[in-house]
Write a protein that holds these residues in place. Structure first.
Motif, short mmCIF file in Angstrom:
data_model
loop_
_atom_site.label_atom_id
_atom_site.label_comp_id
_atom_site.label_asym_id
_atom_site.label_seq_id
_atom_site.Cartn_x
_atom_site.Cartn_y
_atom_site.Cartn_z
N TRP A 7 0.85 -1.20 0.01
CA TRP A 7 -0.01 -0.11 -0.02
C TRP A 7 0.75 1.24 -0.02
O TRP A 7 1.86 1.08 0.53
N HIS A 8 0.44 2.28 -0.65
CA HIS A 8 0.97 3.60 -0.75
C HIS A 8 0.42 4.54 0.48
O HIS A 8 -0.78 4.81 0.43
N MET A 25 -3.03 10.07 3.14
CA MET A 25 -3.68 9.43 2.27
C MET A 25 -3.36 8.09 2.06
O MET A 25 -2.00 7.75 2.12
N ARG A 27 -3.16 4.63 -0.41
CA ARG A 27 -3.80 4.05 -1.67
C ARG A 27 -3.74 2.49 -1.58
O ARG A 27 -2.53 2.12 -1.42
N THR A 32 -8.49 2.18 -4.44
CA THR A 32 -9.23 3.19 -3.48
C THR A 32 -8.26 3.91 -2.70
O THR A 32 -7.15 3.54 -2.46
N GLU A 33 -8.69 5.22 -2.77
CA GLU A 33 -7.87 6.06 -1.73
C GLU A 33 -8.73 6.46 -0.57
O GLU A 33 -9.77 6.92 -0.89
N ARG A 35 -8.67 9.10 2.59
CA ARG A 35 -8.03 10.37 3.22
C ARG A 35 -8.54 10.88 4.33
O ARG A 35 -9.64 10.57 4.76
#
Length: 86
Positions: A7-8, A25, A27, A32-33, A35
Motif C-alpha cells: 500500500w502507498h 492518504m 492508496r 481506493t484512496e 483520506r
C-alpha cells in the motif's frame, strides 16, 4: 504460494506557531484512496519542537485512516454474506 502486496501512504504537514495540521492518504491495491485530516495544538508553555506536533497530528490522521480501512473491510465482508449462494 505467498503473494506480496503493498500500500502507498502519504502524510503531509502544515505548521504555524502553535498548530500542526496533517493530511494523510492511503492508496490500496484496488485503487481506493482513503483520506483524512487531523491537527495538534501546542500549549504556549511547551517548547517549539515541530516534530512532536507532527507525531501527534500524524498519528491522529493515521488512526482515522485505520478506522476507515476497518469500516471498508467490514462493508466488503457484509457484502459477501448478503450475496445469494451460487
Amino acid at each position: 504460494m505467498s503473494q506480496v502486496a503493498g500500500w502507498h501512504v502519504e502524510v503531509e504537514f502544515d505548521e504555524n506557531d502553535h498548530r500542526t495540521r496533517s493530511a494523510a492518504m492511503l492508496r490500496l491495491r484496488d485503487g481506493t484512496e482513503l483520506r483524512s485530516r487531523a491537527h495538534a495544538t501546542r500549549h504556549p508553555s511547551d517548547p517549539n519542537e515541530a516534530r512532536i506536533g507532527e507525531e501527534f497530528a500524524g498519528a491522529r490522521a493515521l488512526k482515522e485512516l485505520a478506522e476507515q480501512l476497518e469500516a471498508k473491510g467490514q462493508r466488503e465482508v457484509d457484502a459477501l454474506h448478503t450475496r445469494p449462494p451460487k
